[in-house]
Design a protein around this motif. Sequence first.
Motif, PDB file in Angstrom:
ATOM      1  N   ARG A   1     -36.005  -2.811   0.726  1.00  0.00           N
ATOM      2  CA  ARG A   1     -35.539  -3.202   2.069  1.00  0.00           C
ATOM      3  C   ARG A   1     -35.984  -2.197   3.150  1.00  0.00           C
ATOM      4  NH1 ARG A   1     -32.264  -7.218   3.183  1.00  0.00           N
ATOM      5  NH2 ARG A   1     -31.351  -7.273   1.114  1.00  0.00           N
ATOM      6  N   PRO A   2     -35.659  -0.892   2.970  1.00  0.00           N
ATOM      7  CA  PRO A   2     -36.134   0.056   3.992  1.00  0.00           C
ATOM      8  C   PRO A   2     -37.659   0.088   4.118  1.00  0.00           C
ATOM      9  CG  PRO A   2     -35.033   1.221   2.154  1.00  0.00           C
ATOM     10  CD  PRO A   2     -34.749  -0.225   2.000  1.00  0.00           C
ATOM     11  N   MET A   3     -38.366  -0.078   3.015  1.00  0.00           N
ATOM     12  CA  MET A   3     -39.833  -0.070   3.114  1.00  0.00           C
ATOM     13  C   MET A   3     -40.337  -1.311   3.866  1.00  0.00           C
ATOM     14  SD  MET A   3     -41.205   1.317  -0.559  1.00  0.00           S
ATOM     15  CE  MET A   3     -40.886   2.999  -1.109  1.00  0.00           C
ATOM     16  N   MET A   4     -39.713  -2.473   3.599  1.00  0.00           N
ATOM     17  CA  MET A   4     -40.129  -3.700   4.290  1.00  0.00           C
ATOM     18  C   MET A   4     -39.877  -3.566   5.788  1.00  0.00           C
ATOM     19  SD  MET A   4     -38.816  -6.409   1.454  1.00  0.00           S
ATOM     20  CE  MET A   4     -39.003  -7.926   2.299  1.00  0.00           C
ATOM     21  N   LYS A   5     -38.734  -2.947   6.109  1.00  0.00           N
ATOM     22  CA  LYS A   5     -38.388  -2.733   7.524  1.00  0.00           C
ATOM     23  C   LYS A   5     -39.417  -1.827   8.195  1.00  0.00           C
ATOM     24  CE  LYS A   5     -34.198  -1.908  10.058  1.00  0.00           C
ATOM     25  NZ  LYS A   5     -33.017  -1.080  10.072  1.00  0.00           N
TER      26      LYS A   5
ATOM     27  N   VAL B   1     -30.440   9.399   0.626  1.00  0.00           N
ATOM     28  CA  VAL B   1     -31.785   9.893   0.964  1.00  0.00           C
ATOM     29  C   VAL B   1     -32.135   9.447   2.373  1.00  0.00           C
ATOM     30  CG1 VAL B   1     -34.250   9.654   0.433  1.00  0.00           C
ATOM     31  CG2 VAL B   1     -32.599  10.005  -1.419  1.00  0.00           C
ATOM     32  N   SER B   2     -31.876   8.179   2.642  1.00  0.00           N
ATOM     33  CA  SER B   2     -32.192   7.627   3.950  1.00  0.00           C
ATOM     34  C   SER B   2     -31.422   8.365   5.062  1.00  0.00           C
ATOM     35  CB  SER B   2     -31.842   6.141   3.923  1.00  0.00           C
ATOM     36  OG  SER B   2     -32.057   5.585   5.158  1.00  0.00           O
ATOM     37  N   ASP B   3     -30.128   8.618   4.835  1.00  0.00           N
ATOM     38  CA  ASP B   3     -29.296   9.300   5.839  1.00  0.00           C
ATOM     39  C   ASP B   3     -29.713  10.761   6.034  1.00  0.00           C
ATOM     40  OD1 ASP B   3     -27.887   7.013   6.118  1.00  0.00           O
ATOM     41  OD2 ASP B   3     -26.140   7.659   4.949  1.00  0.00           O
ATOM     42  N   GLN B   4     -29.977  11.450   4.910  1.00  0.00           N
ATOM     43  CA  GLN B   4     -30.209  12.899   4.991  1.00  0.00           C
ATOM     44  C   GLN B   4     -31.664  13.294   5.210  1.00  0.00           C
ATOM     45  OE1 GLN B   4     -28.289  15.336   2.066  1.00  0.00           O
ATOM     46  NE2 GLN B   4     -26.544  13.974   1.914  1.00  0.00           N
TER      47      GLN B   4
ATOM     48  N   ASP C   1     -26.454   4.065  -3.849  1.00  0.00           N
ATOM     49  CA  ASP C   1     -25.873   5.221  -3.163  1.00  0.00           C
ATOM     50  C   ASP C   1     -26.932   6.303  -2.926  1.00  0.00           C
ATOM     51  OD1 ASP C   1     -23.461   3.962  -3.192  1.00  0.00           O
ATOM     52  OD2 ASP C   1     -22.598   5.134  -4.842  1.00  0.00           O
ATOM     53  N   LEU C   2     -27.791   6.512  -3.933  1.00  0.00           N
ATOM     54  CA  LEU C   2     -28.839   7.527  -3.801  1.00  0.00           C
ATOM     55  C   LEU C   2     -29.783   7.184  -2.650  1.00  0.00           C
ATOM     56  CD1 LEU C   2     -30.519  10.012  -4.923  1.00  0.00           C
ATOM     57  CD2 LEU C   2     -31.842   8.300  -6.202  1.00  0.00           C
ATOM     58  N   VAL C   3     -30.219   5.930  -2.638  1.00  0.00           N
ATOM     59  CA  VAL C   3     -31.187   5.529  -1.605  1.00  0.00           C
ATOM     60  C   VAL C   3     -30.554   5.662  -0.213  1.00  0.00           C
ATOM     61  CG1 VAL C   3     -32.532   3.587  -0.694  1.00  0.00           C
ATOM     62  CG2 VAL C   3     -32.524   4.065  -3.146  1.00  0.00           C
ATOM     63  N   LYS C   4     -29.272   5.327  -0.104  1.00  0.00           N
ATOM     64  CA  LYS C   4     -28.597   5.452   1.195  1.00  0.00           C
ATOM     65  C   LYS C   4     -28.516   6.933   1.613  1.00  0.00           C
ATOM     66  CE  LYS C   4     -24.608   4.061   3.891  1.00  0.00           C
ATOM     67  NZ  LYS C   4     -24.720   5.305   4.639  1.00  0.00           N
TER      68      LYS C   4
ATOM     69  N   SER D   1     -47.284  14.891   4.713  1.00  0.00           N
ATOM     70  CA  SER D   1     -46.349  15.442   5.683  1.00  0.00           C
ATOM     71  C   SER D   1     -45.588  14.315   6.392  1.00  0.00           C
ATOM     72  CB  SER D   1     -47.173  16.270   6.675  1.00  0.00           C
ATOM     73  OG  SER D   1     -46.350  16.778   7.627  1.00  0.00           O
ATOM     74  N   GLY D   2     -44.260  14.455   6.458  1.00  0.00           N
ATOM     75  CA  GLY D   2     -43.444  13.436   7.121  1.00  0.00           C
ATOM     76  C   GLY D   2     -43.011  12.316   6.190  1.00  0.00           C
ATOM     77  N   LYS D   3     -43.519  12.296   4.969  1.00  0.00           N
ATOM     78  CA  LYS D   3     -43.134  11.242   4.008  1.00  0.00           C
ATOM     79  C   LYS D   3     -41.939  11.707   3.175  1.00  0.00           C
ATOM     80  CE  LYS D   3     -46.699   8.582   4.928  1.00  0.00           C
ATOM     81  NZ  LYS D   3     -46.501   7.392   5.769  1.00  0.00           N
ATOM     82  N   ILE D   4     -41.112  10.738   2.812  1.00  0.00           N
ATOM     83  CA  ILE D   4     -39.934  11.025   1.993  1.00  0.00           C
ATOM     84  C   ILE D   4     -40.107  10.319   0.652  1.00  0.00           C
ATOM     85  CG2 ILE D   4     -37.413  10.997   1.917  1.00  0.00           C
ATOM     86  CD1 ILE D   4     -38.626  12.242   4.526  1.00  0.00           C
ATOM     87  N   ALA D   5     -40.010  11.101  -0.421  1.00  0.00           N
ATOM     88  CA  ALA D   5     -40.239  10.540  -1.759  1.00  0.00           C
ATOM     89  C   ALA D   5     -38.982  10.633  -2.615  1.00  0.00           C
ATOM     90  CB  ALA D   5     -41.376  11.287  -2.447  1.00  0.00           C
TER      91      ALA D   5
END
Length: 248
Positions: A127-131, A77-80, A72-75, A5-9
Amino acid sequence: MAELSGKIAIVTGGSRGIGRAIALRLAASGADVAVCARNAEAAAETATLVAQAGARSLSRSVDVTDAEQVGDLVKEVSDQLGGPDILVNNAGITRDNLLMRMKEEDWDAVLETNLKGAFTCSKAVARPMMKARSGRIISISSVVGIVGNAGQANYAASKAGLIGFSKSLARELASRNITVNVVAPGFVPDTGMTGDLTEAAVEGMMANVPLSRPGTPEEVADAVEFLASDRSAYVTGQVLAVDGGMTM
Ligand SMILES: NC(=O)c1ccc[n+]([C@@H]2O[C@H](COP(=O)([O-])OP(=O)(O)OC[C@H]3O[C@@H](n4cnc5c(N)ncnc54)[C@H](OP(=O)(O)O)[C@@H]3O)[C@@H](O)[C@H]2O)c1
């Protein structure tokens, strides 16, 4: 509360077969799931099933060999949706032939999709995971990457490459609390990759499986779910064979 729950895959090649089973399992565990494949409609079908399981979903037509599309996909996913917290490198193809008959383009296509695709996607989520100082990267290799298979030199090289790639990444990213592991399925019939095999070919393969039966996409998804969860927090750089004992 559901475990993920709360995780994005993100599940690459999530439009059918093993990838779809993984997407649905992660959703059932509480994760929101983005799937990609080159075929947009098929990817959207999985996203609909993910939504029916009660999770947020997103699907896109993405070729994993194209770094720009992956970025583009990762961005998106991150945004939405947020994250991403979990990447499953599942997209894969075969172009089988004996070495002497294997065309250079068949070598290139398999290495590009199966190995470079994982590099492209892993780099984009790193990058997002390291952050976030947390993450799970899981790549779907194959028993063929461990023991080889006549007629699949390109596929075996790509799947063995995934193992070395993942172990290196596991060492690079461990200090950021990101684990990187590999699932190596044995023979999983009735997917796009294996649907054309004759009954005789399947029987021949089963002779090498101590558990005397093929695996299912859901059994592969079980292993991925474990490696995506907090239960595997102390597991990194490992290859989990889901193969009925074929490679023990
Ligand atoms: N089935 C088995 O016995 C078995 C055993 C060991 C390992 N595996 C591995 O498990 C994974 C899934 O296999 P499967 O049997 O489920 O095969 P599948 O049914 O053929 O599914 C392959 C998936 O990868 C996607 N894909 C292929 N090339 C892509 C690209 N360039 N960019 C984005 N997506 C791409 C396909 O969608 P599009 O064609 O629309 O792009 C599809 O969603 C593969 O990595 C395979 O090597 C399978």
